[in-house]
Each structure stands twice: as structure tokens, then as C-alpha cells.
Design a protein around this motif. Structure first.
Motif, PDB file in Angstrom:
ATOM      1  N   ASP A 185     -10.434   4.875   1.058  1.00 46.08           N
ATOM      2  CA  ASP A 185     -11.394   3.636   0.048  1.00 46.08           C
ATOM      3  C   ASP A 185     -10.154   3.478  -0.984  1.00 46.08           C
ATOM      4  N   ARG A 186      -8.808   4.477  -1.344  1.00 46.97           N
ATOM      5  CA  ARG A 186      -7.876   4.142  -2.508  1.00 46.97           C
ATOM      6  C   ARG A 186      -7.428   2.652  -1.522  1.00 46.97           C
ATOM      7  N   ASN A 187      -6.929   2.723  -0.332  1.00 51.75           N
ATOM      8  CA  ASN A 187      -6.437   1.500   0.162  1.00 51.75           C
ATOM      9  C   ASN A 187      -7.698   0.613  -0.376  1.00 51.75           C
ATOM     10  N   PHE A 188      -8.657   0.541  -0.043  1.00 53.54           N
ATOM     11  CA  PHE A 188      -9.809  -0.716   0.106  1.00 53.54           C
ATOM     12  C   PHE A 188     -10.043  -1.487  -1.328  1.00 53.54           C
ATOM     13  N   LEU A 214       0.966  -1.207  -0.436  1.00 50.36           N
ATOM     14  CA  LEU A 214      -0.161   0.035  -0.060  1.00 50.36           C
ATOM     15  C   LEU A 214       0.828   1.332  -0.105  1.00 50.36           C
ATOM     16  N   ASP A 215       2.088   0.648  -0.084  1.00 48.83           N
ATOM     17  CA  ASP A 215       3.110   2.300   0.147  1.00 48.83           C
ATOM     18  C   ASP A 215       3.863   1.902  -0.106  1.00 48.83           C
ATOM     19  N   SER A 221      -1.310  -2.519  -7.301  1.00 46.49           N
ATOM     20  CA  SER A 221      -0.628  -1.892  -6.058  1.00 46.49           C
ATOM     21  C   SER A 221      -0.516  -0.535  -6.265  1.00 46.49           C
ATOM     22  N   LYS A 222      -0.484  -0.939  -7.065  1.00 43.87           N
ATOM     23  CA  LYS A 222       0.094   1.894  -7.768  1.00 43.87           C
ATOM     24  C   LYS A 222      -1.486   2.160  -8.272  1.00 43.87           C
TER      25      LYS A 222
END
Ligand code: NAP
Length: 313
Positions: A241-244, A182-183, A311-312
Motif C-alpha cells: 500500500d505504501r508503494n502504491f 521508492l527506496d 517519494s518520502k
């Protein structure tokens, strides 16, 4: 369990390690002991702590007690530099401070030496020559085996490397930075610097504080007792939301291949040649068992590429 060299050194570490920042904060001495025992029994050798964890010394103290009689089976990494009290003399990377700090860490950990001693954060007010000279003396005295940095940028890693080389001093052999599916920001500058100079990377927050374990679901409250439930409003960035969206796509990718999200989070990091060990935190022995078994999925080059694309997002 797979073992690999810590950066370009001869020291072997388990590819799954334990991050000890829950010890003394979320875990009492009894739980710490059960996590440490389960970890060693699962083949884990690397324990990453810091003087500031716990808070102020408690993580090292609990870890030291839990390792009684088992020190020889383990590799202890600790850190210095974060505030350990009020004022400028109780933090940072000056020789005056760090030479006292290592003694305090050795005492709390009840050991004669640290396998890896890391500068927790860059200290802009101390010349890196001074820090490296003091750390070099600790290696020569046998108090520390290797040294590492943490939260350095790419140029700071290169600067420290050339400072060590030109002064004939021991060099940083590891970099500890925030890194997970996620990062991936460290891929821009830090990873190339580490590859160029042979530093091993120890990714912290590899599970994004639990987001990559599958325990959090969009639209549902975080499970009771979980880290992100305890964080309250501060968890909003992690539960975005982006992470989910990424988590849901990664979960589907893993499940199509009969693996779990947790396995993907560990195995993707472990598939990268510059990673020395994935130091995930845990709050129970069951989490340790699951994590110790989660890094063995050998992703093909094509799968690695597909995961990188998801993941990007
Ligand atoms: P993390 O590894 O991303 O997340 C760990 C958390 O995820 C655990 O505390 C646990 O939370 C949950 N978890 C772990 N395994 C699980 C499983 N199998 N199933 C379900 N939940 C699971 O984050 P972290 O522990 O904060 O970071 C790892 C280590 O990196 C730290 O311990 C520390 O050593 C290091 N660190 C270094 C820095 C630095 O500046 N150098 C900064 C931060 C951390 P709950 O059970 O509480 O929900």
C-alpha cells in the motif's frame, strides 16, 4: 541521449544504461540480441552484467554473443564475488578467487577487457587491501579499465578509498546500490561518501522492478508475464500500500506536467549530479526504446524538491 563521465573518470557513458540480469533468465539469446541492438541503436552504451546473472554465467555469455561486431560501441560493466559454485573457494573477493573470476568473465563475454569490474557485495572475510591490490594488478595488466563496488555502506566506501590512497593503488570509481523513487535509503550515508570521494553512482532497481513503469495498479492482478506476476507471493513487498500510494501521487505529479511515471522515474535519477547512469533492466526492445527516451525531462529545482517530498511518504 546524454552522455556523462563515469564518476570522476574520463570514460563517457550513456545516462540510460541496460541492466542485463534478465539475459539468460527471462530473455533467450534471440531476445537478448534484439534488446542489445535496440539499445545501441538508441544511443545506449553502458551494459551492466555480472558473472552470477543468468544464472551462473549465462547473462555474460548471451551479452558477449549479442555484442559480436559491436564491442567498440559499448562499455561493459561486470561483477564478481557472488557464489559461482559450492564452497568458500567459489565466491568472494580474495585475490585467488577474483583473478580466476575475471578470466572466466572475459571468456564468456568474448572480449579482451572489461571497462568496469565491480565487487558485487562486500566480503567481510577478505581484507580490502588484498582485494584492491589484486584489482590494481588487473588494471595494470589491461584486463580491466576501472573498478567499482556494489552494496557497500558509506564507511566501507571511505575505508576502501583511504586504503587505495595509502597503498598507491587504483581506487573504486563507482558505487552500485539500490536506489529509486521508492527506496532512497542510500541518501543517508552512501551518497555523501560518493560525493566526498568522487564516485559515480549506478542505481540498481531504478524502476523498483517495474513498479515505477505504471504497469501495476492497486487492487488489480499484475499483468501476465510481468516480473511481479512471476514472483508470486514474493512480490508482496513491492506491491505494498505504501508503494502504491507513492506511485499514484508521482503519476499525478508527472501527468499534470504532461509526462509519464516512467519518465519521472528516469529523469529524477538523471537530474541528480552524482548519478552516472541509470541501469534499468528490460525484457523487450520496446521497453528499451521507451527507457532510452525517458531521461530527458529536465526537472526544475522546485520540481525536484516536490518529487522528493512525495517519494518520502
Ligand atoms: P528495474 O530496472 O527496477 O526493473 C526492470 C524491470 O522493469 C524489467 O525487467 C521489466 O520487467 C520492467 N520494465 C523495464 N522497462 C519497462 C518499460 N519501459 N515498461 C514496462 N516495464 C518495464 O530492475 P532490474 O532490471 O532488476 O535492475 C536493473 C539492473 O541493476 C539489473 O539488470 C542489474 O544489472 C542491476 N542489479 C544489481 C544488483 C546488485 O546487487 N548490484 C542487484 C539487482 C540488480 P518485466 O517486463 O519482466 O515486467
Amino acid at each position: 541521449m546524454e552522455y556523462r563521465n563515469l564518476g570522476s573518470t574520463g570514460l563517457k557513458v550513456s545516462v540510460v544504461g541496460i541492466g542485463c540480469n534478465n539475459f539468460g533468465r527471462r530473455c533467450d539469446q534471440g531476445t537478448t540480441k534484439s534488446i542489445v541492438d535496440k539499445a545501441i541503436d538508441s544511443g545506449i552504451t553502458l551494459f551492466d552484467t555480472a558473472d552470477a546473472y543468468g544464472p551462473t554465467g549465462l547473462s555474460e555469455e548471451y551479452l558477449g554473443k549479442a555484442l559480436q561486431g559491436r564491442r567498440q560501441e559499448t562499455v561493459i560493466a561486470s561483477k564478481f564475488g557472488s557464489p559461482m559454485g559450492e564452497g568458500d573457494l567459489m565466491r568472494g573477493a580474495s585475490p585467488r578467487y577474483l583473478i580466476n573470476a575475471v578470466e572466466a568473465s572475459l571468456k564468456r563475454l568474448d572480449t579482451d577487457y572489461l571497462d568496469l569490474y565491480q565487487l558485487h557485495f562486500p566480503d567481510a572475510s577478505t581484507p580490502i587491501e588484498e582485494t584492491l591490490t589484486a584489482l590494481d594488478s588487473l588494471i595494470r595488466q589491461g584486463k580491466v579499465r576501472y573498478i567499482g563496488n556494489s552494496n557497500f555502506s558509506g564507511w566501507q566506501i571511505a575505508d576502501a578509498e583511504w586504503t587505495a590512497r595509502s597503498g598507491n593503488l587504483n581506487r573504486f570509481v563507482t558505487a552500485q546500490n539500490l536506489y529509486s523513487l521508492l527506496d532512497r535509503r542510500i541518501e543517508r550515508e552512501v551518497v555523501p561518501a560518493c560525493q566526498r570521494f568522487g564516485l559515480g553512482i549506478l542505481p540498481y532497481f531504478p524502476l523498483a522492478s517495474g513498479m515505477l513503469t505504471g504497469k501495476y495498479t492497486r487492487g488489480e492482478a499484475p499483468p501476465q508475464g510481468s516480473r511481479l506476476e512471476q514472483w508470486g507471493g514474493r512480490a508482496a513487498t513491492a506491491l505494498s500500500d505504501r508503494n502504491f500510494e507513492i506511485v499514484e501521487n508521482l503519476t499525478a505529479f508527472a501527468e499534470e506536467r504532461e509526462h509519464s511515471l516512467l519518465e519521472l522515474a528516469f529523469s529524477w535519477l538523471a537530474s541528480l549530479p552524482y548519478i552516472s547512469s541509470v541501469i534499468a533492466g528490460a525484457t523487450s526492445p520496446d521497453q528499451v526504446s521507451a527507457n532510452a527516451a525517458a531521461a530527458s525531462w529536465k526537472l526544475s529545482a522546485e520540481e525536484q524538491q516536490q518529487v522528493a517530498e512525495i517519494s518520502k511518504q
